[in-house]
Design an enzyme around this catalytic site. Structure first.
Site, short mmCIF file in Angstrom:
data_model
loop_
_atom_site.label_atom_id
_atom_site.label_comp_id
_atom_site.label_asym_id
_atom_site.label_seq_id
_atom_site.Cartn_x
_atom_site.Cartn_y
_atom_site.Cartn_z
N ARG A 81 88.48 84.60 18.77
CA ARG A 81 88.53 83.86 17.52
C ARG A 81 87.30 82.98 17.33
O ARG A 81 86.74 82.90 16.23
CB ARG A 81 89.82 83.03 17.44
CG ARG A 81 89.99 82.19 16.19
CD ARG A 81 89.57 82.88 14.90
NE ARG A 81 90.16 84.20 14.72
CZ ARG A 81 89.68 85.11 13.90
NH1 ARG A 81 88.58 84.87 13.18
NH2 ARG A 81 90.26 86.29 13.79
N LYS B 78 73.49 70.79 1.84
CA LYS B 78 74.94 70.92 1.64
C LYS B 78 75.50 71.94 2.62
O LYS B 78 75.89 73.05 2.27
CB LYS B 78 75.24 71.31 0.19
CG LYS B 78 74.82 70.23 -0.80
CD LYS B 78 75.03 70.66 -2.23
CE LYS B 78 74.58 69.58 -3.20
NZ LYS B 78 74.70 69.98 -4.62
N LYS C 2 65.26 61.05 -5.05
CA LYS C 2 66.28 61.42 -6.03
C LYS C 2 66.47 60.31 -7.05
O LYS C 2 65.82 59.26 -6.96
CB LYS C 2 67.59 61.76 -5.30
CG LYS C 2 67.44 62.94 -4.33
CD LYS C 2 68.68 63.18 -3.52
CE LYS C 2 69.78 63.80 -4.35
NZ LYS C 2 69.47 65.18 -4.76
N GLU D 191 62.63 64.45 -7.39
CA GLU D 191 63.61 65.02 -8.30
C GLU D 191 63.48 64.38 -9.68
O GLU D 191 63.43 63.16 -9.80
CB GLU D 191 65.02 64.78 -7.77
CG GLU D 191 66.12 65.29 -8.69
CD GLU D 191 67.50 64.90 -8.20
OE1 GLU D 191 68.02 65.60 -7.32
OE2 GLU D 191 68.05 63.88 -8.68
N ASP E 255 65.94 69.09 -12.00
CA ASP E 255 67.39 69.02 -11.83
C ASP E 255 68.14 69.28 -13.14
O ASP E 255 67.91 68.59 -14.14
CB ASP E 255 67.78 67.65 -11.27
CG ASP E 255 69.25 67.56 -10.90
OD1 ASP E 255 69.77 68.53 -10.34
OD2 ASP E 255 69.86 66.52 -11.19
#
Length: 282
Positions: free
Chosen positions: A102, A137, A169, A198, A219
């Site tokens: 597994r 992510k 960002k 960004e 973005d």
């Protein structure tokens, strides 16, 4: 696995996953039902079409449970496989093969799913000159392996961590007082670190490139906005489209002239590739 992976880190991760499965004990089902000396052969078989990644990781799981297991890898990571293809054949004590099964499949199916998802985007972008890139992510502690799987699928990697490249960002821009101000502060503090900015408007893209940015993340821009940004930047910086991208729109986005498409779904939403371990008598 390629040289970009820290093999000791991978081994430590695999040991931790095995410990999670055994919880300090033994595989009670296999121990109770299978003679300790029984030997079997097992085939890792694709149950669906896709791109395989993580075969050496799966083999490492088996070897850490039983260092005498024999492993024959039939295909290389990055190979397009079809339903029914045998990817790897192993031979060893039956108990240990089933104890490792597994954990080996969890890693192999997940990484192959990431590679398969990436390959779909690569195929969609073929001929446009744009490349698909991953993001941060990723599943906690699996980033290196997931980014390896992206490479197996034909994609390219974004930064590995917060320390090896800067990405300014919107919240950084707000805190610093503007795009140019944020860029200047990062460049002053870390003069040798690559910096990406960004932006969400064409005007801010121009400000970023004039401040000195050589990579700009566009973005949540639509196709006309992306096309305008490409025209205005005019090759002075690399451009990366991000936000709301789908396979259905990927080619139209790429054909605007951007260099990259940043796709978090490569890692955070990739369905597993169905792979099974089929045992047979030795």
């Amino acid at each position: 696995m390629d040289d970009a992976l820290d093999r000791q880190w991978v081994e430590d991760l695999v040991r931790a996953t095995l410990e999670e499965d055994l919880d300090g004990g033994v595989d009670v089902t296999s121990t109770a039902t299978i003679d300790a000396e029984q030997v079997s052969v097992g085939d890792f078989v694709a149950r669906s079409n896709g791109v395989v990644a993580g075969l050496e990781v799966a083999a490492l799981v088996l070897r850490l449970v039983n260092d005498e297991v024999e492993v024959e890898q039939k295909v290389a990571d990055g190979t397009q496989v079809a339903t029914g293809d045998v990817l790897m054949t192993v031979r060893g004590k039956t108990r240990q093969l089933l104890t490792a099964e597994r954990t080996a499949l969890n890693l192999l199916c997940h990484l192959s799913g990431v590679a398969t998802q990436t390959a779909l985007w690569v195929r969609e972008l073929e001929g446009t000159g744009a490349a698909v890139r991953d993001t941060r992510k990723t599943m906690p502690l699996l980033r290196s392996l997931e980014k390896y799987a992206v490479r197996c699928g034909g994609g390219v990697n974004h930064r590995m961590s917060l320390s090896d490249a800067a990405l300014i960002k919107d919240n950084h821009v707000i805190a610093a007082g503007g795009v140019a101000e944020a860029f200047a502060l990062v460049r002053k503090a870390f003069p040798d670190v690559p910096v990406e900015v960004e932006v969400d408007t064409v005007d801010d893209a121009i400000i970023a490139v004039e401040a000195g940015a050589d990579l700009i993340l566009l973005d949540n821009m639509d196709v006309p906005e992306l096309r305008a940004a490409v025209e205005k930047v005019a090759g002075r910086a690399k451009l990366e489209a991000s936000g709301g991208l789908t396979l259905a729109t990927a080619r139209a986005v790429a054909e605007t002239g951007v260099d990259y498409l940043a796709v978090g779904a490569l890692t955070h939403s990739a369905p597993v590739l169905d792979i099974a371990l089929d045992l047979r008598e030795a």
